[in-house]
Scaffold this motif. Structure first.
Motif, mmCIF file in Angstrom:
data_model
loop_
_atom_site.group_PDB
_atom_site.id
_atom_site.type_symbol
_atom_site.label_atom_id
_atom_site.label_comp_id
_atom_site.label_asym_id
_atom_site.label_seq_id
_atom_site.Cartn_x
_atom_site.Cartn_y
_atom_site.Cartn_z
ATOM 1 N N VAL A 219 83.704 8.561 22.977
ATOM 2 C CA VAL A 219 83.069 8.308 21.686
ATOM 3 C C VAL A 219 83.526 6.982 21.096
ATOM 4 O O VAL A 219 82.732 6.243 20.507
ATOM 5 C CB VAL A 219 83.368 9.463 20.700
ATOM 6 N N ASP B 276 80.502 5.978 11.327
ATOM 7 C CA ASP B 276 79.561 6.582 12.271
ATOM 8 C C ASP B 276 78.206 5.912 12.147
ATOM 9 O O ASP B 276 77.441 6.173 11.223
ATOM 10 C CB ASP B 276 79.436 8.085 11.997
ATOM 11 N N ASN C 198 82.292 5.381 15.870
ATOM 12 C CA ASN C 198 81.136 5.607 16.736
ATOM 13 C C ASN C 198 80.250 4.368 16.632
ATOM 14 O O ASN C 198 79.444 4.235 15.716
ATOM 15 C CB ASN C 198 80.386 6.859 16.296
ATOM 16 N N THR D 153 73.906 11.168 20.439
ATOM 17 C CA THR D 153 75.207 10.505 20.252
ATOM 18 C C THR D 153 75.667 10.543 18.801
ATOM 19 O O THR D 153 76.813 10.174 18.510
ATOM 20 C CB THR D 153 75.147 9.042 20.721
ATOM 21 N N GLU E 195 78.805 13.285 17.373
ATOM 22 C CA GLU E 195 80.042 12.862 18.047
ATOM 23 C C GLU E 195 81.291 13.551 17.518
ATOM 24 O O GLU E 195 82.302 13.655 18.210
ATOM 25 C CB GLU E 195 80.211 11.339 17.922
#
Length: 459
Positions: free
Chosen positions: A201, A233, A283, A309, A312
């Protein structure tokens, strides 16, 4: 302003806390001059109302704070803080009217009116100070306030100044303050030490991913706290829209909350063997970012198909939870800003939690209300297990269908823990200013947990 009580001092002015229904009876016991002043002012005792009471020369010598009606107070938190924010600077002591059962909560709310996040711009928090009300544990309340301030500071700090490295530094500083040990596994060493999903990640970010571990205490039951430390993120290759990134500096709110809880535990000297694990990553998007369709092998050996994704957090938590479980803990608690589905289910103000331990859930429910830290139990609904089993791998990190997103995330995490386990899916953000809670990061769950731990762990 320090989040501490004013010293007991004869110069502290008296503050009368007035329930709306009790205003007339209170006035009957006052001098005619005071009663006339209050009636002429239009003071009714509504929440947030403040009235200074002058002496014969016109100087304020006391004050009244509206406490509203029971049905109105039930809709609020930290009711007295609404008045504290309006009182003039100086020390105040509760002279009458504050129910003893509410004194600790209201005192904490008052202290938190002194909080301000002023790292980037000067702020003006409330300056009225409170003498600790009779019967409260003043030292404990000051610990709660300082720990809440730590949580808020960490969550409020933007990602430019709160990456995995600075989250590690914050943990190390906390460890040093209380004589705890702290160590981290950083970058490619995550692969050497078998934390493959944390590495996957975080490997695309400029600041290296890491697993942060803090340990404190040598006697008592083993309690392990695991906090999601995704410092920003983007969503990864499943990129979030710009509007959804605006609050992603708070995606490390789980880590902030477990550090706040850890600070409470250490400062109060609870007899536990405390372990804190924080998988800290960003991320990010780069050529080596993990991809939709990849299949990752976790520390526990379970394989995970990546269908999004942007899911994560559960990946990095899974490796940390597997490590936690290897230590044979008496209890594991994870905290994470994990799913939007939790916000749809219970909104921003409630902290949903999951556990199979009915006694622990009952203890938590009974302490949360008194701690002004509301929580709500959600189900580990076992029939939904098949939703996280894609067929091509052991687990799916983002099952399709759009339903039960918080539950399936919790079920995913439960696969990595055999010990007694409790998981919090929190928001950790106050959307608008409220008494005792400035807009921005705030704690969800730590005070409720602190109150429940003696029953949960037989302390």
């Amino acid at each position: 302003m320090p989040l501490e009580f004013a010293p007991v001092d004869a110069s502290a002015r008296p503050l009368h806390v007035i329930d709306q229904a009790g205003l007339d009876s209170w006035l009957e016991g006052q001098p005619d001059r005071v009663a006339a002043w209050v009636r002429a002012s239009g003071f009714t005792g509504a929440i947030g109302q403040v009235l200074l009471i002058p002496d014969e020369a016109g100087a304020p010598v006391a004050a009244m704070a509206g406490y509203g009606k029971p049905e109105t107070r039930a809709r609020k938190r930290f009711v007295l803080a609404a008045a504290a924010e309006k009182l003039p600077e100086g020390a105040w002591r509760i002279a009458s009217g504050l129910p003893p059962e509410a004194a600790a909560t209201e005192a904490l709310g008052w202290l938190m009116t002194g909080y301000a996040f002023d790292r980037y711009k000067s702020q003006s928090p409330a300056k009225a100070r409170l003498v600790a009300p009779d019967g409260v544990d003043a030292a404990r309340i000051e610990v709660l306030a300082a720990s809440e301030a730590l949580i808020r500071d960490l969550v409020n700090t933007p990602a430019q100044d709160m990456g995995p490295d600075t989250l590690q530094a914050a943990t190390e500083a906390l460890a040093a303050e209380f004589g705890a040990s702290c160590a981290s596994v950083v970058g490619d060493d995550l692969l050497t030490h078998n934390f493959p999903m944390i590495h996957a990640v975080g490997r695309a970010a400029a600041r290296a991913p890491r697993l942060i571990e803090m340990c404190w205490g040598e006697v008592g039951p083993k309690l392990t706290l695991v906090g999601k430390g995704v410092c920003f993120d983007t969503g990864g290759l499943d990129l979030k829209p710009a509007s959804s990134m605006l609050l992603m500096k708070k995606d490390m709110g789980g880590a902030a909350n477990v550090l706040g809880l850890a600070r409470m535990i250490m400062a109060l000297g609870l007899k536990v063997q405390l372990r804190v694990l924080i998988p800290a990553v960003e991320n990010a998007v780069a050529g080596d970012a993990f991809r939709p369709g990849d299949i990752l092998t976790s520390r526990k050996g379970l394989t995970v198909e990546i269908n999004n994704t942007d899911a994560e957090g559960r990946l990095v938590l899974a490796d940390a939870l597997a490590l936690a479980d290897e230590g044979a803990p008496d209890m594991v608690i994870s905290m994470a800003t994990l799913t939007g589905a939790a916000r749809v289910a219970v909104g921003p103000d409630l902290a949903p939690f999951y556990t199979d331990d009915d006694a622990a859930a009952q203890a938590l429910a009974e302490t949360a209300a008194g701690a002004a830290d509301p929580v709500w139990r959600m189900p580990f609904h076992t029939p939904y297990e098949e939703l996280i089993e894609p067929g091509i791998a052991d687990l799916d990190n983002a099952p399709g269908g759009g339903m039960a997103g918080s539950i399936t995330a919790a079920l995913f995490l439960r696969r990595f823990v055999a010990a007694r386990y409790m998981h919090f899916d929190i928001f950790s953000w106050q959307q608008a200013n409220a008494p005792g809670r400035t807009k921005g990061g705030f704690g969800q769950g730590p005070r409720a947990l602190l109150g429940a731990l003696p029953r949960m762990l037989n302390l």
